[in-house]
Design a protein around this motif. Structure first.
Motif, PDB file in Angstrom:
ATOM      1  N   ALA A 192       0.888  -1.202  -0.071  1.00 45.43           N
ATOM      2  CA  ALA A 192       0.174  -0.125  -0.010  1.00 45.43           C
ATOM      3  C   ALA A 192       0.910   1.310  -0.017  1.00 45.43           C
ATOM      4  O   ALA A 192       2.162   1.338   0.446  1.00 45.43           O
ATOM      5  CB  ALA A 192      -1.125   0.024   1.281  1.00 45.43           C
ATOM      6  N   VAL A 193       0.281   2.319  -0.405  1.00 44.11           N
ATOM      7  CA  VAL A 193       0.883   3.706  -0.644  1.00 44.11           C
ATOM      8  C   VAL A 193      -0.338   4.676  -0.163  1.00 44.11           C
ATOM      9  O   VAL A 193      -1.341   4.431  -0.447  1.00 44.11           O
ATOM     10  CB  VAL A 193       1.356   4.055  -2.151  1.00 44.11           C
ATOM     11  N   GLY A 194       0.238   5.517   0.854  1.00 43.91           N
ATOM     12  CA  GLY A 194      -0.698   6.520   1.249  1.00 43.91           C
ATOM     13  C   GLY A 194      -0.105   8.057   0.887  1.00 43.91           C
ATOM     14  O   GLY A 194       1.087   8.232   1.029  1.00 43.91           O
ATOM     15  N   VAL A 195      -0.930   8.833   0.482  1.00 43.32           N
ATOM     16  CA  VAL A 195      -0.383  10.232   0.168  1.00 43.32           C
ATOM     17  C   VAL A 195      -1.379  11.447   0.936  1.00 43.32           C
ATOM     18  O   VAL A 195      -2.486  10.978   0.902  1.00 43.32           O
ATOM     19  CB  VAL A 195      -0.820  10.637  -1.315  1.00 43.32           C
ATOM     20  N   ASP A 196      -0.576  12.250   1.512  1.00 45.75           N
ATOM     21  CA  ASP A 196      -1.313  13.316   2.353  1.00 45.75           C
ATOM     22  C   ASP A 196      -0.560  14.653   2.602  1.00 45.75           C
ATOM     23  O   ASP A 196       1.076  14.432   2.549  1.00 45.75           O
ATOM     24  CB  ASP A 196      -1.766  12.932   3.694  1.00 45.75           C
ATOM     25  N   THR A 197      -1.023  15.759   3.010  1.00 42.16           N
ATOM     26  CA  THR A 197      -0.359  16.976   3.326  1.00 42.16           C
ATOM     27  C   THR A 197      -0.228  17.215   4.633  1.00 42.16           C
ATOM     28  O   THR A 197       0.726  18.350   4.926  1.00 42.16           O
ATOM     29  CB  THR A 197      -0.896  18.139   2.561  1.00 42.16           C
ATOM     30  N   ASP A 198      -0.543  16.313   5.430  1.00 43.12           N
ATOM     31  CA  ASP A 198      -0.421  16.312   6.810  1.00 43.12           C
ATOM     32  C   ASP A 198       0.688  15.585   7.342  1.00 43.12           C
ATOM     33  O   ASP A 198       0.796  14.358   7.479  1.00 43.12           O
ATOM     34  CB  ASP A 198      -1.658  15.922   7.619  1.00 43.12           C
ATOM     35  N   ALA A 199       1.714  16.387   7.676  1.00 46.46           N
ATOM     36  CA  ALA A 199       3.127  15.620   8.095  1.00 46.46           C
ATOM     37  C   ALA A 199       2.926  14.939   9.390  1.00 46.46           C
ATOM     38  O   ALA A 199       3.634  13.677   9.473  1.00 46.46           O
ATOM     39  CB  ALA A 199       4.274  16.592   8.068  1.00 46.46           C
ATOM     40  N   GLU A 200       2.199  15.449  10.259  1.00 44.93           N
ATOM     41  CA  GLU A 200       2.060  14.835  11.555  1.00 44.93           C
ATOM     42  C   GLU A 200       1.251  13.542  11.419  1.00 44.93           C
ATOM     43  O   GLU A 200       1.442  12.427  12.144  1.00 44.93           O
ATOM     44  CB  GLU A 200       1.543  15.864  12.629  1.00 44.93           C
ATOM     45  N   ALA A 201       0.196  13.496  10.625  1.00 41.72           N
ATOM     46  CA  ALA A 201      -0.641  12.463  10.339  1.00 41.72           C
ATOM     47  C   ALA A 201       0.295  11.466   9.731  1.00 41.72           C
ATOM     48  O   ALA A 201      -0.011   9.907  10.255  1.00 41.72           O
ATOM     49  CB  ALA A 201      -1.919  12.736   9.667  1.00 41.72           C
ATOM     50  N   GLN A 242       6.885  -2.374   6.403  1.00 42.78           N
ATOM     51  CA  GLN A 242       7.603  -2.691   4.978  1.00 42.78           C
ATOM     52  C   GLN A 242       6.887  -2.754   3.928  1.00 42.78           C
ATOM     53  O   GLN A 242       7.380  -2.997   2.894  1.00 42.78           O
ATOM     54  CB  GLN A 242       8.271  -3.838   5.487  1.00 42.78           C
ATOM     55  N   ARG A 243       5.484  -2.928   4.117  1.00 42.62           N
ATOM     56  CA  ARG A 243       4.648  -2.949   2.917  1.00 42.62           C
ATOM     57  C   ARG A 243       3.908  -1.749   2.662  1.00 42.62           C
ATOM     58  O   ARG A 243       2.849  -1.635   2.044  1.00 42.62           O
ATOM     59  CB  ARG A 243       3.500  -4.018   3.094  1.00 42.62           C
ATOM     60  N   LEU A 244       4.062  -0.654   3.610  1.00 44.29           N
ATOM     61  CA  LEU A 244       3.408   0.729   3.222  1.00 44.29           C
ATOM     62  C   LEU A 244       4.434   1.803   3.128  1.00 44.29           C
ATOM     63  O   LEU A 244       5.614   1.922   3.700  1.00 44.29           O
ATOM     64  CB  LEU A 244       2.820   0.844   4.773  1.00 44.29           C
ATOM     65  N   GLY A 245       4.153   2.514   1.916  1.00 43.13           N
ATOM     66  CA  GLY A 245       4.819   3.796   1.490  1.00 43.13           C
ATOM     67  C   GLY A 245       4.063   4.867   1.779  1.00 43.13           C
ATOM     68  O   GLY A 245       2.987   4.918   1.451  1.00 43.13           O
ATOM     69  N   LEU A 246       4.694   5.989   2.484  1.00 44.13           N
ATOM     70  CA  LEU A 246       3.924   7.224   2.801  1.00 44.13           C
ATOM     71  C   LEU A 246       4.459   8.327   2.108  1.00 44.13           C
ATOM     72  O   LEU A 246       5.700   8.420   2.294  1.00 44.13           O
ATOM     73  CB  LEU A 246       3.857   7.220   4.372  1.00 44.13           C
ATOM     74  N   HIS A 247       3.805   9.292   1.562  1.00 47.85           N
ATOM     75  CA  HIS A 247       4.220  10.252   0.711  1.00 47.85           C
ATOM     76  C   HIS A 247       3.670  11.623   1.465  1.00 47.85           C
ATOM     77  O   HIS A 247       2.492  11.823   1.075  1.00 47.85           O
ATOM     78  CB  HIS A 247       4.015  10.113  -0.815  1.00 47.85           C
ATOM     79  N   HIS A 248       4.630  12.618   2.009  1.00 46.06           N
ATOM     80  CA  HIS A 248       4.089  13.848   2.101  1.00 46.06           C
ATOM     81  C   HIS A 248       4.055  14.732   0.844  1.00 46.06           C
ATOM     82  O   HIS A 248       4.969  15.422   0.473  1.00 46.06           O
ATOM     83  CB  HIS A 248       5.120  14.428   3.365  1.00 46.06           C
ATOM     84  N   GLN A 249       2.730  14.914   0.407  1.00 49.31           N
ATOM     85  CA  GLN A 249       2.684  15.416  -0.737  1.00 49.31           C
ATOM     86  C   GLN A 249       1.194  15.686  -1.256  1.00 49.31           C
ATOM     87  O   GLN A 249       0.480  15.212  -0.787  1.00 49.31           O
ATOM     88  CB  GLN A 249       3.267  14.516  -1.920  1.00 49.31           C
ATOM     89  N   ASP A 250       1.131  17.112  -2.048  1.00 49.74           N
ATOM     90  CA  ASP A 250      -0.416  17.138  -2.538  1.00 49.74           C
ATOM     91  C   ASP A 250      -0.703  15.860  -3.352  1.00 49.74           C
ATOM     92  O   ASP A 250       0.105  15.763  -4.395  1.00 49.74           O
ATOM     93  CB  ASP A 250      -0.216  18.486  -3.239  1.00 49.74           C
ATOM     94  N   ALA A 251      -1.986  15.443  -3.070  1.00 47.00           N
ATOM     95  CA  ALA A 251      -2.337  14.355  -3.773  1.00 47.00           C
ATOM     96  C   ALA A 251      -2.514  14.531  -5.137  1.00 47.00           C
ATOM     97  O   ALA A 251      -2.553  13.526  -6.167  1.00 47.00           O
ATOM     98  CB  ALA A 251      -3.718  13.730  -3.256  1.00 47.00           C
ATOM     99  N   ARG A 252      -2.843  15.883  -5.711  1.00 46.15           N
ATOM    100  CA  ARG A 252      -2.791  16.050  -7.273  1.00 46.15           C
ATOM    101  C   ARG A 252      -1.645  16.114  -7.850  1.00 46.15           C
ATOM    102  O   ARG A 252      -1.855  16.187  -9.139  1.00 46.15           O
ATOM    103  CB  ARG A 252      -3.432  17.705  -7.032  1.00 46.15           C
ATOM    104  N   GLU A 253      -0.569  16.285  -7.089  1.00 44.35           N
ATOM    105  CA  GLU A 253       0.754  16.154  -7.999  1.00 44.35           C
ATOM    106  C   GLU A 253       1.555  14.728  -7.682  1.00 44.35           C
ATOM    107  O   GLU A 253       2.511  14.617  -8.206  1.00 44.35           O
ATOM    108  CB  GLU A 253       1.550  17.228  -7.242  1.00 44.35           C
TER     109      GLU A 253
END
Length: 249
Positions: free
Chosen positions: A63-72, A87-98
């Motif tokens: 799984a991969v998650g994207v959000d602009t809330d760094a604390e979350a 190890q199976r989760l990637g998290l991206h601090h980014q605007d989901a539109r980009e």
């Protein structure tokens, strides 16, 4: 207190940041991930409750998650480590539109976060960009149970009546964008009430437990204002539907 911090506290005791019960979340996830061998993307994941549940239930899922809330995202990472799924989760601090990755996903979620894309239609377009052929999308959106009166609109912070449509129109708009609903869930009034009591109660409890915190009075005021806007305004007027979708032939 920042809006994102208020939201984190308010949603701390509820399964997901939407009016869905624990059982409803489980059923929708089971229907979405199928045999649990693919890749899942959550656009606007917050603390990633949908992804964490999916990964815990399906040991071969990634799984991969994207959000602009760094604390979350930090909280999501800690929870993933506790569950043994980091190890199976990637998290991206980014605007989901980009956000973009070259490899598409078998399941793409955007539940209660269509505002991040500017509405339902652009959300569906964004989901389609990330979805593999034959994949499924899980999209949650508000709709009007009945024509909103001034009290309902005021309770939602001065909402525009055009922000949502009724349920038949909402589903028709999804179909017009090239999607076929293959399953769905309409949140019940009980689910809404549980969600709103949890939202306001968690924030009010935090304020009571932290009387000397500089944000305590603000948290209590926000909880009271939200509760009044819900009970005296949009309760029974704003609905929520979560649709399991596939691209139309």
């Amino acid at each position: 207190m920042e809006r994102q911090q208020i939201s984190r506290i308010a949603h701390s005791a509820h399964p997901v940041a939407a009016p869905l019960s624990d059982g409803s979340v489980r059923r929708l996830l089971d229907q979405a991930v199928g045999d649990g061998t693919g890749r899942v993307l959550d656009l606007g994941c917050g603390e990633a409750p949908w992804l964490l549940r999916a990964l815990a239930a399906h040991p071969r899922l990634r799984a991969v998650g994207v959000d602009t809330d760094a604390e979350a995202l930090t909280l999501a990472q800690r929870a993933a480590e506790t569950l043994g799924v980091a190890q199976r989760l990637g998290l991206h601090h980014q605007d989901a539109r980009e956000f973009g990755l070259p490899e598409p996903f078998d399941v793409v979620l955007c539940v209660g976060a269509t505002h991040a894309f500017g509405g339902l239609a652009p959300t569906l377009a964004a989901v389609a960009r990330h979805l593999a052929p034959g994949g499924v999308a899980l999209v949650g959106e508000g709709y009007w149970e009945r024509e909103p009166d001034p009290a309902a609109l005021a309770g939602l912070g001065g909402a525009d009546p055009a922000e949502f449509a009724d349920l038949p129109t909402t589903v028709a708009r999804v179909v017009a964008e090239g999607w076929t609903p293959v399953q769905g869930h309409i949140s019940s009034l009980r689910e809404w009430d549980d969600y709103e009591w949890s939202w306001t109660g968690s924030l009010a409890r935090w304020a009571l437990d932290h009387p000397d915190h500089p944000d305590s009075a603000q948290a209590a005021a926000v909880a009271a204002e939200h509760r009044a806007g819900w009970l005296g305004g949009y309760r029974g007027t704003l609905g929520f539907v979560t649709l399991l979708l596939r691209r139309s032939a």
